[in-house]
Design an enzyme around this catalytic site. Structure first.
Site, PDB file in Angstrom:
ATOM      1  N   CYS A 221      20.695  54.527  43.475  1.00  0.00           N
ATOM      2  CA  CYS A 221      20.642  54.051  42.083  1.00  0.00           C
ATOM      3  C   CYS A 221      19.203  54.126  41.583  1.00  0.00           C
ATOM      4  O   CYS A 221      18.620  53.138  41.136  1.00  0.00           O
ATOM      5  CB  CYS A 221      21.194  52.632  41.962  1.00  0.00           C
ATOM      6  SG  CYS A 221      22.768  52.380  42.817  1.00  0.00           S
ATOM      7  N   ALA A 222      18.618  55.331  41.645  1.00  0.00           N
ATOM      8  CA  ALA A 222      17.169  55.501  41.585  1.00  0.00           C
ATOM      9  C   ALA A 222      16.568  55.474  40.185  1.00  0.00           C
ATOM     10  O   ALA A 222      15.384  55.136  40.034  1.00  0.00           O
ATOM     11  CB  ALA A 222      16.788  56.820  42.255  1.00  0.00           C
ATOM     12  N   ALA A 223      17.299  55.879  39.155  1.00  0.00           N
ATOM     13  CA  ALA A 223      16.698  56.001  37.825  1.00  0.00           C
ATOM     14  C   ALA A 223      16.208  54.634  37.330  1.00  0.00           C
ATOM     15  O   ALA A 223      16.807  53.606  37.663  1.00  0.00           O
ATOM     16  CB  ALA A 223      17.733  56.565  36.853  1.00  0.00           C
ATOM     17  N   PRO A 224      15.082  54.610  36.583  1.00  0.00           N
ATOM     18  CA  PRO A 224      14.302  55.732  36.034  1.00  0.00           C
ATOM     19  C   PRO A 224      13.246  56.310  36.965  1.00  0.00           C
ATOM     20  O   PRO A 224      12.531  57.215  36.570  1.00  0.00           O
ATOM     21  CB  PRO A 224      13.647  55.112  34.803  1.00  0.00           C
ATOM     22  CG  PRO A 224      13.428  53.687  35.200  1.00  0.00           C
ATOM     23  CD  PRO A 224      14.628  53.310  36.046  1.00  0.00           C
ATOM     24  N   GLY A 225      13.111  55.780  38.177  1.00  0.00           N
ATOM     25  CA  GLY A 225      12.300  56.468  39.155  1.00  0.00           C
ATOM     26  C   GLY A 225      11.021  55.801  39.590  1.00  0.00           C
ATOM     27  O   GLY A 225      10.277  56.367  40.395  1.00  0.00           O
ATOM     28  N   LYS A 227      10.536  53.298  41.590  1.00  0.00           N
ATOM     29  CA  LYS A 227      10.552  53.035  43.031  1.00  0.00           C
ATOM     30  C   LYS A 227      10.555  54.334  43.829  1.00  0.00           C
ATOM     31  O   LYS A 227       9.952  54.416  44.910  1.00  0.00           O
ATOM     32  CB  LYS A 227      11.748  52.143  43.368  1.00  0.00           C
ATOM     33  CG  LYS A 227      11.681  50.771  42.690  1.00  0.00           C
ATOM     34  CD  LYS A 227      12.939  49.966  42.941  1.00  0.00           C
ATOM     35  CE  LYS A 227      12.879  48.617  42.232  1.00  0.00           C
ATOM     36  NZ  LYS A 227      12.868  48.762  40.743  1.00  0.00           N
ATOM     37  N   ASP A 242      21.468  59.071  42.010  1.00  0.00           N
ATOM     38  CA  ASP A 242      21.913  58.330  40.833  1.00  0.00           C
ATOM     39  C   ASP A 242      23.176  58.990  40.318  1.00  0.00           C
ATOM     40  O   ASP A 242      23.321  60.218  40.391  1.00  0.00           O
ATOM     41  CB  ASP A 242      20.844  58.300  39.750  1.00  0.00           C
ATOM     42  CG  ASP A 242      21.063  57.158  38.768  1.00  0.00           C
ATOM     43  OD1 ASP A 242      20.458  56.087  38.964  1.00  0.00           O
ATOM     44  OD2 ASP A 242      21.863  57.329  37.822  1.00  0.00           O
ATOM     45  N   ASP A 268      27.762  59.562  43.433  1.00  0.00           N
ATOM     46  CA  ASP A 268      28.148  58.156  43.556  1.00  0.00           C
ATOM     47  C   ASP A 268      27.467  57.595  44.804  1.00  0.00           C
ATOM     48  O   ASP A 268      27.680  58.091  45.922  1.00  0.00           O
ATOM     49  CB  ASP A 268      29.664  58.057  43.677  1.00  0.00           C
ATOM     50  CG  ASP A 268      30.170  56.632  43.776  1.00  0.00           C
ATOM     51  OD1 ASP A 268      29.364  55.715  44.016  1.00  0.00           O
ATOM     52  OD2 ASP A 268      31.392  56.440  43.635  1.00  0.00           O
ATOM     53  N   CYS A 337      17.610  43.024  39.670  1.00  0.00           N
ATOM     54  CA  CYS A 337      16.794  42.370  38.634  1.00  0.00           C
ATOM     55  C   CYS A 337      17.674  41.365  37.898  1.00  0.00           C
ATOM     56  O   CYS A 337      17.887  41.458  36.693  1.00  0.00           O
ATOM     57  CB  CYS A 337      16.186  43.400  37.689  1.00  0.00           C
ATOM     58  SG  CYS A 337      17.372  44.516  36.901  1.00  0.00           S
TER      59      CYS A 337
END
Length: 403
Positions: A221-225, A227, A242, A268, A337
């Protein structure tokens, strides 16, 4: 007005920004700032307006009154100009809105003298679906402190490459902080890709993961990037996954600016699997985003808590899948978050029940306030670092598979 109307329809301010395309960049930015400020201070604006109104106005008129009161009493704009502009806007809003122009004029002239009432009013109260679990866990005083923190316009935090010189105030955890409204694209190091914008709390999950050169790591679930860039900057071989190709393009844009590399996979995250087990996984899971209300003050108005059970189920499935991707001794950092305990503290407890051998590794990070560490996990809240401008609310824990 268009932005607030869109919020009433369930849109975020970001989603509604297209309604401002006809404006100049300066006017568009001003409209976005004013709408966000009015949403932050809606509790105070309503407290000022309530005794001045004989009956509830139409929604568009109520929004106009809140905007005007916020301009006068929060932003210090000259009452004469604000009142005249509000009356003109009412007259231009169609027959029903125009009929309220006289009322708008009378109410705002009285509201201009209500600075004391504004200052004494409480912040906007969180909706019960969120406030009740917060108060149950941390007490009424903390819930009120979080509400007060949500009125503060958040600063801009930066994360940099190792050894890079960053502008702004150096924070104890390693981030740097700029005042709200700073134009980051004009600052030294932006064009060179030495740093990127990332809330100081959002930078903690990767600091806790402690990526090392040569390790094979997945960022689910990387976006927006942000991390992904942290992991890549440490020299690890990172795969960013993502579900959305469009969101992955944002990751790619950020990587290009910073000169960092990662493998990008549109998939997924509950189904993706590497060819061989990984050293580590970062799971910044989909969540209610309630830890970001200070940046997105519309969220309490467009969410009702109904999504929490589904989010909890998705998070649990992602945790289970992420653990299956690790080699023996591998580590997982789970982060959300969110302020809601169901997505954080309770999620951790449930994961430990499902995986009895799972080890929680307490954090040992430079600059980390010991008060933020509870049961081996990091819990940040908007009222933390209140004298510095606050933090986003995060729950972060590092888990290791015995091996």
């Amino acid at each position: 007005m268009a932005l607030l109307a869109a919020v009433h329809e369930g849109a975020t301010l970001t989603e509604a920004a297209g309604s401002l395309d006809a404006l100049s960049p300066a006017d568009r930015a001003r409209a976005q700032r004013l709408a966000a400020t009015a949403l932050r201070f809606r509790g105070r604006a309503d407290a000022v307006l309530a005794p001045l109104l004989h009956r509830a106005p139409r929604p568009e008129t109520a929004d106009l009154l809140r905007l005007a009161v916020t301009e006068m009493l929060a932003l210090g704009e000259a009452p004469h100009g604000v009142v005249n502009a509000a009356v003109a806007a009412a007259r231009a809003g169609g027959p029903k809105a125009a009929a309220a122009a006289g009322m708008v004029n009378a109410v705002l002239r009285r509201a201009a003298e209500a600075q004391a009432a504004w200052d004494a009013a409480p912040p906007a109260r969180l909706p019960d679906w969120l406030r009740s679990p917060l108060a149950a866990r941390w007490g009424e005083a903390v819930a009120a402190a979080i509400e007060a923190a949500h009125e503060t316009t958040p600063p801009i935090d930066l994360t940099g490459k190792p050894g890079a010189t960053l502008p702004g105030e150096a924070l104890p955890t390693g981030s740097h902080r700029l005042p709200p409204g700073a134009r980051v694209s004009t600052l030294p190091g932006y064009d060179s890709g030495y740093w990127w914008v990332q809330d100081a709390a959002a930078a903690l999950p990767v600091r806790l993961l402690d990526p090392r050169a040569g390790e094979r790591i997945a960022d689910l679930c990387a976006a927006p990037g942000g991390k992904t860039m942290q992991i890549a900057a440490a020299g690890a071989q990172v795969t960013a996954i993502d579900l959305s190709p469009a969101r992955l393009e944002r990751v790619a844009e950020n990587l290009r600016r910073t000169g960092l590399t990662a493998d990008l996979v549109a998939a997924d995250a509950t189904a993706w699997r590497p060819e061989t087990p990984l050293d580590a996984v970062l799971l910044d899971a989909p969540c209610s985003a309630t830890g970001t209300i200070r940046r997105h003050p519309e969220l309490p108005l467009i969410r009702d808590g109904a999504m929490i059970p589904d989010l909890v189920r998705v998070q649990a499935a992602l945790i289970d899948h992420a653990l299956s991707l690790l080699k023996p001794g591998g580590r997982l950092v789970y982060a959300v978050c969110s302020l809601h305990p169901a997505e954080g503290e309770a999620q951790l407890a449930a994961a430990r029940t499902r995986h009895p051998g799972l080890v929680v590794e307490p954090p040992d990070l430079p600059g980390l306030d010991p008060a933020w560490v509870v049961d081996g996990a990091i819990r940040t809240r908007p009222d933390h670092w209140a004298d510095r401008g606050g933090l986003d609310g995060f729950f972060i824990v590092r888990l290791r598979i015995p091996g």
